[in-house]
Design a protein around this motif. Structure first.
Motif, short mmCIF file in Angstrom:
data_model
loop_
_atom_site.label_atom_id
_atom_site.label_comp_id
_atom_site.label_asym_id
_atom_site.label_seq_id
_atom_site.Cartn_x
_atom_site.Cartn_y
_atom_site.Cartn_z
N THR A 96 0.88 -1.38 0.26
CA THR A 96 -0.03 -0.10 -0.59
C THR A 96 0.61 1.34 0.19
OG1 THR A 96 -1.80 -1.05 1.51
CG2 THR A 96 -1.96 1.15 1.71
N SER A 123 -14.02 -1.08 2.60
CA SER A 123 -11.95 -1.24 3.04
C SER A 123 -12.00 -1.90 4.88
CB SER A 123 -11.45 -0.58 2.90
OG SER A 123 -11.46 0.82 3.58
N ASP A 170 -12.59 -6.77 5.24
CA ASP A 170 -13.30 -6.79 4.04
C ASP A 170 -12.88 -7.73 3.12
OD1 ASP A 170 -12.89 -6.13 1.18
OD2 ASP A 170 -10.97 -4.88 1.10
N ARG A 201 -8.50 -10.07 1.17
CA ARG A 201 -8.61 -9.97 2.46
C ARG A 201 -8.22 -9.48 3.21
NH1 ARG A 201 -11.22 -16.35 2.40
NH2 ARG A 201 -13.00 -16.21 1.75
N CYS A 202 -8.56 -8.62 4.05
CA CYS A 202 -8.12 -7.73 5.18
C CYS A 202 -8.88 -7.69 6.34
CB CYS A 202 -7.98 -6.29 4.89
SG CYS A 202 -7.97 -4.51 5.92
N ALA A 215 -8.94 -5.33 10.18
CA ALA A 215 -9.06 -4.36 10.37
C ALA A 215 -9.51 -4.23 12.53
CB ALA A 215 -9.56 -3.15 9.76
N SER A 247 -4.11 -2.63 10.02
CA SER A 247 -4.79 -4.49 9.50
C SER A 247 -4.08 -4.41 9.17
CB SER A 247 -5.86 -3.07 8.49
OG SER A 247 -4.65 -2.59 7.56
N SER A 276 -3.86 -7.12 5.62
CA SER A 276 -4.31 -7.81 4.42
C SER A 276 -3.38 -9.28 3.56
CB SER A 276 -4.24 -6.58 3.29
OG SER A 276 -5.01 -5.21 3.73
#
Length: 263
Positions: free
Chosen positions: A132, A143, A196, A205-206, A208, A223, A225
């Protein structure tokens, strides 16, 4: 072309001069109009107009004897910078520990306007890993960090930030209505973390969790990911538990005290 002309150019020059006056005032602690005009090499009439604006906006104030000094709004800006610095200092060692444990990239995001902006990242060591760009914004409705940042805000604030919808569908899993999003936020509050599930990008997938300051306000979201091949549905609970604990560790470092557990 890089040249600036017209009203925009005038506005930029005025802003530059106003900031120069504020910086000189901060260095002097307190100073008269004449002294400030000399410090910034501008006419007294120009500096007077700039000071009037700074006083009106709370960035300067007039003290005894007509001397100017820095106002409370300027202190608030400085406090915000200190708080951001403290957040990053508290988060980085915890994020490194998360990466050591999960071997996936960890991100920290904060709420900025209509998006969740990434302010820190510690990359995982996988050959294929999620990257990111710092400063990039993630959509709040699609998100994990967006959900974690908004879940503890009131309905009016959430609606104001997202608008009435429908929201962009990045994938077939994206939430596109305010009602659906509010239902999702209730789920986030109940379980203490956000997911997410391929809502921004298929195959990713994430998980958080919220980061709180000493007053208990959610100031950031932590988070992790990963590709769905590694962050499978079966792995979500393990990742969620680790990221929630890490977010709480950062929160404690910022002065947050978790509520007492009911017996």
């Amino acid at each position: 072309m890089n040249a600036t002309t017209g009203e925009g150019g005038t506005g930029v020059r005025t802003l530059e001069r106003g900031l120069a006056v504020l910086a000189a005032l901060a260095e002097r602690r307190a100073a008269t109009l004449t002294v400030l005009a000399r410090d910034v090499n501008l006419s007294a009439s120009t500096v007077s107009r700039l000071l009037d604006t700074l006083v009106q906006q709370g960035f300067a104030e007039v003290g005894d004897g007509g001397a100017y000094r820095v106002g409370p709004r300027a202190a608030q800006v400085g406090h915000a910078y200190d708080a951001h610095d403290a957040l990053l200092a508290a988060a980085h060692p915890v994020m490194r520990a998360v990466v050591d444990d999960l071997n996936e990239s960890a991100n920290l995001a904060a709420l900025r306007g209509e998006g969740a902006v990434y302010v820190a990242q510690v990359e995982g060591r996988q050959l294929v890993r999620m990257f990111t760009q710092l400063g990039a914004a993630a959509p709040l409705h699609a998100s994990g960090v967006g959900k974690a940042l908004l879940a503890w805000r009131d309905d009016a604030d959430v609606a104001a930030r997202l608008g009435p919808g429908p929201y962009p569908a990045f994938t077939p899993h994206s939430l596109t209505t305010l009602d659906a999003y509010r239902t999702e936020l209730a789920r986030v509050r109940a379980q203490g973390h956000a997911l997410d599930d391929q809502e921004r990008e298929l195959g990713v997938r994430c998980v958080a969790a919220p980061v709180r300051d000493g007053a208990g306000r959610v100031v950031a979201a932590l988070s992790v990911s990963a590709p769905t091949s590694r962050l499978t549905e079966a792995e979500v609970p393990r990742f969620a538990a680790r990221i929630t604990q890490a977010a709480q560790d950062i929160s404690r470092a910022l002065g947050w005290t978790p509520p007492a557990q009911s017996v």
